[in-house]
Scaffold this motif. Structure first.
Motif, PDB file in Angstrom:
ATOM      1  N   TYR A 197       0.838  -1.204   0.000  1.00 37.89           N
ATOM      2  CA  TYR A 197       0.000   0.000   0.000  1.00 37.89           C
ATOM      3  C   TYR A 197       0.876   1.259   0.000  1.00 37.89           C
ATOM      4  CZ  TYR A 197      -3.570   3.384   1.400  1.00 37.89           C
ATOM      5  OH  TYR A 197      -4.411   4.473   1.456  1.00 37.89           O
ATOM      6  N   LEU A 198       1.945   1.249   0.813  1.00 37.54           N
ATOM      7  CA  LEU A 198       2.849   2.394   0.836  1.00 37.54           C
ATOM      8  C   LEU A 198       3.569   2.544  -0.504  1.00 37.54           C
ATOM      9  CD1 LEU A 198       4.356   2.090   4.437  1.00 37.54           C
ATOM     10  CD2 LEU A 198       2.568   3.631   3.640  1.00 37.54           C
ATOM     11  N   CYS A 199       3.857   1.426  -1.148  1.00 34.59           N
ATOM     12  CA  CYS A 199       4.448   1.492  -2.487  1.00 34.59           C
ATOM     13  C   CYS A 199       3.462   2.103  -3.486  1.00 34.59           C
ATOM     14  CB  CYS A 199       4.873   0.100  -2.946  1.00 34.59           C
ATOM     15  SG  CYS A 199       6.297  -0.563  -2.061  1.00 34.59           S
ATOM     16  N   GLN A 200       2.185   1.749  -3.358  1.00 41.02           N
ATOM     17  CA  GLN A 200       1.183   2.388  -4.209  1.00 41.02           C
ATOM     18  C   GLN A 200       1.189   3.901  -4.003  1.00 41.02           C
ATOM     19  OE1 GLN A 200      -2.539   0.418  -3.228  1.00 41.02           O
ATOM     20  NE2 GLN A 200      -2.370  -0.946  -5.004  1.00 41.02           N
ATOM     21  N   ALA A 201       1.350   4.323  -2.758  1.00 37.98           N
ATOM     22  CA  ALA A 201       1.393   5.760  -2.482  1.00 37.98           C
ATOM     23  C   ALA A 201       2.585   6.427  -3.169  1.00 37.98           C
ATOM     24  CB  ALA A 201       1.459   5.990  -0.971  1.00 37.98           C
ATOM     25  N   LEU A 202       3.691   5.695  -3.299  1.00 37.32           N
ATOM     26  CA  LEU A 202       4.876   6.245  -3.954  1.00 37.32           C
ATOM     27  C   LEU A 202       4.711   6.340  -5.465  1.00 37.32           C
ATOM     28  CD1 LEU A 202       7.698   4.332  -2.026  1.00 37.32           C
ATOM     29  CD2 LEU A 202       7.190   6.781  -1.864  1.00 37.32           C
ATOM     30  N   PHE A 203       4.010   5.368  -6.058  1.00 36.74           N
ATOM     31  CA  PHE A 203       4.011   5.236  -7.513  1.00 36.74           C
ATOM     32  C   PHE A 203       2.674   5.538  -8.186  1.00 36.74           C
ATOM     33  CE2 PHE A 203       7.364   2.173  -6.104  1.00 36.74           C
ATOM     34  CZ  PHE A 203       8.448   2.838  -6.662  1.00 36.74           C
ATOM     35  N   CYS A 204       1.609   5.795  -7.415  1.00 36.95           N
ATOM     36  CA  CYS A 204       0.282   5.985  -7.994  1.00 36.95           C
ATOM     37  C   CYS A 204       0.268   7.086  -9.055  1.00 36.95           C
ATOM     38  CB  CYS A 204      -0.726   6.320  -6.882  1.00 36.95           C
ATOM     39  SG  CYS A 204      -2.419   6.557  -7.486  1.00 36.95           S
ATOM     40  N   ASP A 205      -0.396   6.809 -10.170  1.00 43.57           N
ATOM     41  CA  ASP A 205      -0.498   7.783 -11.268  1.00 43.57           C
ATOM     42  C   ASP A 205      -1.574   8.834 -11.026  1.00 43.57           C
ATOM     43  OD1 ASP A 205       1.446   6.319 -12.748  1.00 43.57           O
ATOM     44  OD2 ASP A 205      -0.127   4.934 -13.433  1.00 43.57           O
ATOM     45  N   GLU A 206      -2.600   8.486 -10.247  1.00 41.23           N
ATOM     46  CA  GLU A 206      -3.731   9.388 -10.047  1.00 41.23           C
ATOM     47  C   GLU A 206      -4.157   9.411  -8.576  1.00 41.23           C
ATOM     48  OE1 GLU A 206      -6.845   8.278 -12.719  1.00 41.23           O
ATOM     49  OE2 GLU A 206      -5.491   7.970 -14.403  1.00 41.23           O
ATOM     50  N   PRO A 207      -3.310   9.912  -7.692  1.00 43.50           N
ATOM     51  CA  PRO A 207      -3.649   9.909  -6.262  1.00 43.50           C
ATOM     52  C   PRO A 207      -4.904  10.727  -5.963  1.00 43.50           C
ATOM     53  CG  PRO A 207      -1.707  11.269  -6.698  1.00 43.50           C
ATOM     54  CD  PRO A 207      -2.014  10.546  -7.965  1.00 43.50           C
ATOM     55  N   LEU A 208      -5.657  10.270  -4.971  1.00 42.75           N
ATOM     56  CA  LEU A 208      -6.875  10.933  -4.530  1.00 42.75           C
ATOM     57  C   LEU A 208      -6.628  11.535  -3.156  1.00 42.75           C
ATOM     58  CD1 LEU A 208      -9.387   8.096  -5.545  1.00 42.75           C
ATOM     59  CD2 LEU A 208      -8.794  10.175  -6.844  1.00 42.75           C
ATOM     60  N   GLN A 209      -6.598  12.857  -3.077  1.00 44.95           N
ATOM     61  CA  GLN A 209      -6.298  13.571  -1.827  1.00 44.95           C
ATOM     62  C   GLN A 209      -4.983  13.069  -1.224  1.00 44.95           C
ATOM     63  OE1 GLN A 209      -9.940  12.923   0.450  1.00 44.95           O
ATOM     64  NE2 GLN A 209     -10.756  14.875  -0.265  1.00 44.95           N
ATOM     65  N   GLY A 210      -4.023  12.817  -2.089  1.00 42.61           N
ATOM     66  CA  GLY A 210      -2.710  12.392  -1.646  1.00 42.61           C
ATOM     67  C   GLY A 210      -2.567  10.902  -1.406  1.00 42.61           C
ATOM     68  N   LEU A 211      -3.666  10.136  -1.504  1.00 41.28           N
ATOM     69  CA  LEU A 211      -3.640   8.701  -1.226  1.00 41.28           C
ATOM     70  C   LEU A 211      -3.723   7.911  -2.529  1.00 41.28           C
ATOM     71  CD1 LEU A 211      -6.062   8.609   1.847  1.00 41.28           C
ATOM     72  CD2 LEU A 211      -3.552   8.608   1.868  1.00 41.28           C
ATOM     73  N   PRO A 212      -3.187   6.680  -2.547  1.00 40.35           N
ATOM     74  CA  PRO A 212      -3.208   5.893  -3.786  1.00 40.35           C
ATOM     75  C   PRO A 212      -4.628   5.549  -4.216  1.00 40.35           C
ATOM     76  CG  PRO A 212      -2.484   4.550  -1.928  1.00 40.35           C
ATOM     77  CD  PRO A 212      -2.520   5.962  -1.441  1.00 40.35           C
ATOM     78  N   CYS A 213      -4.856   5.601  -5.522  1.00 43.28           N
ATOM     79  CA  CYS A 213      -6.204   5.341  -6.027  1.00 43.28           C
ATOM     80  C   CYS A 213      -6.535   3.855  -6.047  1.00 43.28           C
ATOM     81  CB  CYS A 213      -6.349   5.919  -7.443  1.00 43.28           C
ATOM     82  SG  CYS A 213      -5.396   5.029  -8.712  1.00 43.28           S
ATOM     83  N   GLY A 214      -5.523   2.996  -6.163  1.00 41.50           N
ATOM     84  CA  GLY A 214      -5.751   1.557  -6.184  1.00 41.50           C
ATOM     85  C   GLY A 214      -6.203   1.022  -7.523  1.00 41.50           C
ATOM     86  N   GLN A 215      -6.452   1.904  -8.506  1.00 39.96           N
ATOM     87  CA  GLN A 215      -7.039   1.496  -9.784  1.00 39.96           C
ATOM     88  C   GLN A 215      -6.133   1.695 -10.989  1.00 39.96           C
ATOM     89  OE1 GLN A 215      -9.892   0.023 -10.058  1.00 39.96           O
ATOM     90  NE2 GLN A 215     -10.842   0.362  -8.067  1.00 39.96           N
ATOM     91  N   CYS A 216      -5.193   2.613 -10.902  1.00 38.50           N
ATOM     92  CA  CYS A 216      -4.368   2.948 -12.062  1.00 38.50           C
ATOM     93  C   CYS A 216      -3.399   1.805 -12.391  1.00 38.50           C
ATOM     94  CB  CYS A 216      -3.595   4.241 -11.815  1.00 38.50           C
ATOM     95  SG  CYS A 216      -2.314   4.092 -10.532  1.00 38.50           S
ATOM     96  N   ARG A 217      -2.732   1.945 -13.518  1.00 36.80           N
ATOM     97  CA  ARG A 217      -1.795   0.900 -13.948  1.00 36.80           C
ATOM     98  C   ARG A 217      -0.727   0.631 -12.889  1.00 36.80           C
ATOM     99  NH1 ARG A 217       3.254   1.575 -15.819  1.00 36.80           N
ATOM    100  NH2 ARG A 217       4.230  -0.158 -16.994  1.00 36.80           N
ATOM    101  N   SER A 218      -0.137   1.689 -12.349  1.00 32.88           N
ATOM    102  CA  SER A 218       0.935   1.499 -11.361  1.00 32.88           C
ATOM    103  C   SER A 218       0.427   0.812 -10.106  1.00 32.88           C
ATOM    104  CB  SER A 218       1.566   2.852 -11.012  1.00 32.88           C
ATOM    105  OG  SER A 218       2.246   3.388 -12.125  1.00 32.88           O
ATOM    106  N   CYS A 219      -0.743   1.223  -9.617  1.00 31.84           N
ATOM    107  CA  CYS A 219      -1.307   0.599  -8.411  1.00 31.84           C
ATOM    108  C   CYS A 219      -1.584  -0.884  -8.635  1.00 31.84           C
ATOM    109  CB  CYS A 219      -2.589   1.318  -7.987  1.00 31.84           C
ATOM    110  SG  CYS A 219      -2.298   2.891  -7.133  1.00 31.84           S
ATOM    111  N   ARG A 220      -2.079  -1.215  -9.820  1.00 28.15           N
ATOM    112  CA  ARG A 220      -2.369  -2.624 -10.107  1.00 28.15           C
ATOM    113  C   ARG A 220      -1.087  -3.449 -10.181  1.00 28.15           C
ATOM    114  NH1 ARG A 220      -5.713  -0.298 -14.053  1.00 28.15           N
ATOM    115  NH2 ARG A 220      -4.392  -1.188 -15.700  1.00 28.15           N
TER     116      ARG A 220
END
Length: 298
Positions: free
Chosen positions: A46-69
């Protein structure tokens, strides 16, 4: 909610909120030691998603973008997972990974190095990591994952932010409650001992609960800016006459700081307490280490 966020919301909601606040404040540490329940890997991802997320929501990982997946599936190219070979993380494995520390990431600037079963790391391998951990070049992040902190080398623990993941269902806490303890007492012991029943058998419930009482009394005076709290440190330290007890004293201060200090003031105090712990682990007397912490913050 999806994926990692959903699982962490169900299994580790308190820690999830804590890390979300940290992410939004931009206060992520460069090195973590995660021990306890299996969700330690989910939190790492989850913290890695926060580092690499393409479309963060209010600073948090979206969980849906290519990087998060890709992160959730553990196929993101800038996350390097190191696992034991024949029950040991060998020095050669660490040296191989260090060649990548000096390189830039494939997808971006950050690189993450995750060590599973970190207690199996060879001493020479741990020593090889020290320079990279102490003097990171660019955005490198290190995660050390283990069921227990007891076998983690001091060189790793002293340079990492330590977080314990309680077992889902709070089995140890419920077991303590069945002995007749109040729920709040059982919660404290569960948090303090992190399931180390052998340590409780050696030291005893009564000592741990008395320690909590005295640290709480001292902390109220310290947070109020009472200079007498500095003098009272010698009495507090006298309760801990061996290394195990001294470690528990530091743990108790950390737990109660987390409970009693508002979030906006907590981080700097916990960072200073970590410095005191590192000094103690480097054989500075505990009283001296805590006196420096106290003087800096009174």
């Amino acid at each position: 909610m999806t994926g990692l966020h959903q699982r962490l919301q169900e299994t580790q909601p308190v820690l999830l909120q804590r890390f979300q606040r940290m992410i939004q404040a931009g206060k992520m540490s460069h090195a973590y030691l995660f021990t306890g329940a299996a969700e330690r890997l989910d939190m790492t991802l989850y913290l890695c998603q926060a580092l690499f997320c393409d479309e963060p929501l209010q600073g948090l990982p979206c969980g849906q973008c290519r990087s998060c997946r890709l992160v959730e599936s553990q196929t993101f190219p800038d996350i390097h997972l190191v696992e034991p070979v024949n029950r040991m993380i060998r020095t050669e494995q660490v040296r191989d990974i260090l060649t990548q520390v000096s390189q830039s990431g494939i997808e971006g600037e950050a690189q993450v190095f995750v060590f599973e079963d970190a207690e199996t790391m060879h001493l020479n391998g741990a020593n090889a990591l020290l320079k990279s951990m102490e003097e990171p070049t660019g955005r490198q992040y290190f995660f050390f994952l283990s069921q227990s902190s007891e076998k983690i080398l001091p060189t790793i623990r002293s340079r990492s932010q330590y977080v314990y993941f309680p077992e889902t269902g709070q089995h140890f806490q419920k077991e303590l409650e069945r002995t007749g303890l109040l729920k709040t007492q059982a919660q404290f012991l569960d948090h303090l001992l992190q399931g180390r029943k052998n340590l409780l058998d050696t030291i005893g419930q009564a000592w741990c609960l008395e320690l909590e009482r005295q640290v709480f009394t001292w902390l109220q005076r310290f947070l109020a800016g009472d200079i007498k709290s500095f003098v009272a440190l010698s009495g507090l330290v006298s309760l801990a006459d061996d290394k195990d007890k001294q470690g528990l004293l530091l743990d108790t201060i950390e737990i109660l700081l987390g409970q009693e200090v508002p979030a906006r003031n907590r981080l700097s105090l916990l960072e200073d307490l970590m410095e005191a712990r590192r000094a103690w682990q480097a054989n500075v007397p505990l009283l001296t280490s805590l006196e420096r912490f106290s003087l800096k913050n009174l």
